[in-house]
Write a protein that holds these residues in place. Structure first.
Motif, PDB file in Angstrom:
ATOM      1  N   GLY A 235     -65.929  24.804 -48.433  1.00  0.00           N
ATOM      2  CA  GLY A 235     -65.271  23.741 -47.680  1.00  0.00           C
ATOM      3  C   GLY A 235     -64.125  23.106 -48.443  1.00  0.00           C
ATOM      4  N   LEU A 236     -64.303  22.934 -49.757  1.00  0.00           N
ATOM      5  CA  LEU A 236     -63.257  22.326 -50.578  1.00  0.00           C
ATOM      6  C   LEU A 236     -62.000  23.190 -50.606  1.00  0.00           C
ATOM      7  N   SER A 239     -60.319  23.273 -47.170  1.00  0.00           N
ATOM      8  CA  SER A 239     -59.615  22.028 -46.856  1.00  0.00           C
ATOM      9  C   SER A 239     -58.248  21.973 -47.519  1.00  0.00           C
ATOM     10  N   CYS A 246     -61.716  17.191 -46.726  1.00  0.00           N
ATOM     11  CA  CYS A 246     -62.691  18.148 -47.247  1.00  0.00           C
ATOM     12  C   CYS A 246     -64.127  17.780 -46.865  1.00  0.00           C
ATOM     13  N   ILE A 250     -66.626  20.464 -45.219  1.00  0.00           N
ATOM     14  CA  ILE A 250     -67.853  20.873 -45.901  1.00  0.00           C
ATOM     15  C   ILE A 250     -69.042  20.743 -44.955  1.00  0.00           C
TER      16      ILE A 250
END
Length: 270
Positions: A235-236, A239, A246, A250
């Motif tokens: 997710g980080l 993003s 983010c 996530i």
């Protein structure tokens, strides 16, 4: 932006290390929370922290310190009300939740001017993590790992059946209070960086995915750590690539992993 460019920024590498450490701690604590069915109390502590944040801003002192005091006090208050005074645990959580939010609203209203960092505590921003945060998280996670290593069998017994643990002569009160404090401190340390939304997901979704494939505490915990790391880091990076918050991405990644795992579990089990 390429991967090499992202990794050249100190704030992004700090975010990677921070989310990794938080993922490990949240997965360990989340396994205990899910096993003991304490998701509601985690939400109650999270919202009770709002009272500490408001008080900190009003007094002009560190809101993290006052939030920590509120979190530990509220978690111990729920534990005491449900065990000593025979108040139903869900009722005690509702009382603590309401009091914390009410106190927070009152003090935020009384604080002169605008509170600029309040949205950060509510929604979080992992990209603001610094070296001091990493050190604090690292020490906390190390203490948590040591405690689990020393008392794992008792933690498992208390998590699944407190009555049996009492009959067996285990230190139920010590384990319960210590784990409650660990939960409270974890919430306080991470809420500013990941926010309420992501924090509750990190304490529940990886464990729900792990339970699809595992049925023992240690295996659920280990699998949760792996899932939490994969989901958080994915997710980080996503993003940064598509330029969205983010925390939300996530949570979306965790949700996608849960849906895929639940869909494929009958086939994988066969």
């Amino acid at each position: 932006m390429s991967l090499n460019e992202l990794l050249s920024y100190q704030f992004f590498t700090n975010a990677i290390w921070g989310i990794a450490i938080i993922s490990i701690a949240a997965a360990m604590i989340g396994t205990y929370v899910i096993s003991r069915r304490l998701v509601a109390i985690s939400g109650g502590i999270t919202h009770a922290c709002f009272g500490g944040l408001g008080l900190g801003y009003f007094l002009g002192i560190s809101p993290i310190l006052t939030a920590a005091i509120f979190a530990v006090a509220s978690s111990l208050g729920v534990e005491m009300m449900s065990t000593r005074y025979r108040v139903r645990e869900d009722s005690a959580i509702a009382v603590i939740w309401a009091i914390g939010m009410a106190v927070g609203v009152i003090f935020v209203f009384l604080t002169p001017g605008y509170v600029p960092e309040l949205n950060t505590f509510l929604f979080g921003n992992i990209l603001t993590i610094n070296t001091t945060d990493l050190l604090i998280f690292g020490v906390f996670t190390l203490l948590l790992i040591v405690f689990f290593k020393c008392y794992l069998s008792e933690i498992v017994a208390v998590a699944f059946d407190r009555d049996f643990a009492k009959v067996a002569g285990l230190r139920v009160r010590f384990i319960s209070l210590t784990m409650t404090i660990f939960v409270a401190i974890c919430i306080v340390l991470t809420i500013r960086l990941v926010g309420v939304m992501l924090l509750m997901s990190m304490l529940t979704l990886p464990q729900m995915i792990a339970e699809i494939f595992c049925n023992r505490f240690k295996s659920i915990m280990g699998t949760s750590i792996a899932i939490s790391l994969i989901g958080s880091l994915t997710g980080l990076f996503l993003s940064a690539w598509i330029d969205v918050p983010c925390s939300a991405l996530i949570v979306a990644t965790y949700s996608g992993l849960f849906i895929v795992s639940k869909t494929l579990s009958p086939w994988l089990n066969r």
